[in-house]
Design a protein around this motif. Structure first.
Motif, short mmCIF file in Angstrom:
data_model
loop_
_atom_site.label_atom_id
_atom_site.label_comp_id
_atom_site.label_asym_id
_atom_site.label_seq_id
_atom_site.Cartn_x
_atom_site.Cartn_y
_atom_site.Cartn_z
N LYS A 135 0.98 -1.37 0.02
CA LYS A 135 -0.16 -0.06 0.15
C LYS A 135 1.01 1.38 -0.16
CE LYS A 135 -3.54 -2.77 0.63
NZ LYS A 135 -4.44 -3.18 -0.36
N PRO A 136 0.24 2.31 -0.41
CA PRO A 136 1.19 3.50 -0.78
C PRO A 136 1.88 4.01 0.98
CG PRO A 136 -0.69 3.81 -1.74
CD PRO A 136 -1.01 2.76 -1.23
N ALA A 137 1.15 3.72 1.81
CA ALA A 137 1.96 4.09 3.09
C ALA A 137 3.22 3.44 3.46
CB ALA A 137 0.94 3.75 4.39
N MET A 138 3.31 2.14 2.77
CA MET A 138 4.67 1.45 2.98
C MET A 138 5.81 2.09 2.26
SD MET A 138 3.54 -0.39 5.20
CE MET A 138 5.09 -1.43 5.50
N GLY A 172 4.92 7.13 4.47
CA GLY A 172 4.98 7.51 5.93
C GLY A 172 5.78 6.24 6.57
N ARG A 173 5.51 5.14 6.17
CA ARG A 173 5.97 3.97 6.81
C ARG A 173 7.16 3.17 6.32
NH1 ARG A 173 2.48 2.33 10.92
NH2 ARG A 173 3.41 0.09 11.15
N ARG A 174 7.92 3.86 5.53
CA ARG A 174 8.98 3.35 4.86
C ARG A 174 10.07 2.78 5.62
NH1 ARG A 174 10.85 8.83 1.86
NH2 ARG A 174 8.71 9.16 1.81
N PHE A 175 10.16 3.40 6.73
CA PHE A 175 11.03 2.95 8.07
C PHE A 175 10.53 2.28 9.08
CE2 PHE A 175 12.84 6.89 6.14
CZ PHE A 175 13.57 6.51 5.26
N ALA A 183 19.02 4.74 6.43
CA ALA A 183 18.39 4.72 7.71
C ALA A 183 17.96 3.36 7.93
CB ALA A 183 17.02 5.58 7.70
N LEU A 184 17.52 2.44 6.94
CA LEU A 184 17.26 1.30 7.12
C LEU A 184 18.55 0.22 7.53
CD1 LEU A 184 14.89 0.59 4.01
CD2 LEU A 184 14.16 0.65 6.58
N ALA A 185 19.84 0.77 6.93
CA ALA A 185 21.11 0.07 7.17
C ALA A 185 21.27 0.23 8.77
CB ALA A 185 22.14 0.65 6.39
N PRO A 187 5.54 14.42 8.88
CA PRO A 187 6.28 13.54 9.69
C PRO A 187 6.11 12.20 9.33
CG PRO A 187 5.39 15.24 11.39
CD PRO A 187 4.75 15.43 9.82
N LEU A 188 6.99 11.31 9.30
CA LEU A 188 6.50 9.91 8.73
C LEU A 188 6.27 9.05 9.82
CD1 LEU A 188 10.33 9.38 6.93
CD2 LEU A 188 7.95 10.32 5.97
N ASP A 189 4.90 9.28 9.90
CA ASP A 189 4.23 8.46 11.11
C ASP A 189 4.21 7.00 10.70
OD1 ASP A 189 3.06 10.75 11.99
OD2 ASP A 189 1.29 10.88 10.94
N GLY A 190 4.55 6.20 11.60
CA GLY A 190 4.79 4.80 11.56
C GLY A 190 6.34 4.44 11.28
#
Length: 279
Positions: free
Chosen positions: A120-123, A126-129, A163-165, A198-201
């Motif tokens: 879903k677009p949120a992934m 906002g929830r990319r991390f 950020a994910l690393a 802000p990146l909620d989630g």
């Protein structure tokens, strides 16, 4: 889905070739790039998301496997409209991984190049991390470790992959080094600095600063980067405090998307110049 282009008369054969190349889907482009390096793209099945990676050939189990984590890709179609397909349109990170002479894997992020019911677009906005994204990448690392027999990982993250690393390094005991290229080292500060929603989630690497202070890390920052300004890395550095081994390098003449091929050839094999914590 394969996109088809209409054939043109023989006089325009060259133009047709160019058009056909332009009509490749992002996944087809990635597969063609890997094939050009004698590799192939394979699928890893994790609990929620299938992930694509470049299947490198190694003669024996490496002690260390370098894994390149893709950036945010094509997350937004417009400043206010999320993309329907977050696959990166430029394959710079894959190119860096495929050109690397040491055993290296290119690992795409959830919903890039391939979709799933949970996409879903949120992934990828906002929830990319988010924890879900990290869980999927962590499961992929576990499977790569079983396949290649390596003991440890070095993670190389580009842009949001930085950020994910860091977040993966904070969660795992087998990540011994992190390097970032134009890395978004603090998504919270990045959103504040650029006045973004802000990146909620999403999780914030600095939530795990005590753990990260013990991880060897190098961060290459582009002085001309407007998408992830060097001020984000400067903030991360201040908040991280005294660390066991870290290096922050400012690169003149490099932008968020330009100049990394030559720059990375210079840095990819260099050991860190550590700043050692004082007891």
């Amino acid at each position: 889905m394969i996109r088809r282009c209409a054939a043109l008369p023989g006089l325009f054969l060259l133009m047709a070739t160019l058009l056909n190349a332009g009509c490749q889907s992002p996944r087809e482009s990635l597969q063609a790039l890997a094939a050009g390096h004698g590799q192939r793209v394979e699928l890893i099945h994790t609990r929620d998301y299938p992930l694509l990676y470049s299947a490198v050939r190694v003669p024996a189990a490496p002690t260390l496997l370098r894994v390149y984590l893709e950036g945010d890709g094509h997350a937004w179609a417009t400043p206010s409209q999320p993309s329907l397909d977050p696959s990166p349109r430029r394959l710079m990170v894959a190119q860096l991984a495929l050109d690397d002479p040491q055993p290296s894997i290119y690992l795409a992020r959830p919903c890039q190049f391939i979709t799933a019911p949970a996409c879903k677009p949120a992934m990828w906005t906002g929830r990319r991390f988010s924890a879900e994204v990290l869980d999927s990448l962590g499961q992929a690392l576990d499977q790569l470790k079983r396949r290649y027999g390596n003991q440890t990982f070095e993670l190389v993250g580009y842009s949001g992959g930085g950020a994910l690393a860091l977040l993966l390094a904070a969660r795992r005991e087998d990540v011994v080094q992190v390097q970032t290229l134009a890395g978004n080292l603090s998504p919270q500060e990045w959103a504040r600095l650029l006045q973004l929603t802000p990146l909620d989630g999403s999780l914030e690497p600095l939530q795990y600063r005590e753990r990260l202070a013990r991880i060897a890390q190098r961060h290459l920052m582009a002085e001309a980067d407007r998408q992830v300004p060097a001020a984000v890395a400067a903030y991360y550095r201040r908040q991280l405090g005294v660390v066991r081994c870290a290096e922050f390098v400012s690169l003149p003449g490099v932008t968020h998307e330009q100049g990394w091929a030559q720059t990375w050839r210079h840095w990819r094999g260099r050991p860190l110049e550590c700043v050692v914590a004082q007891d």
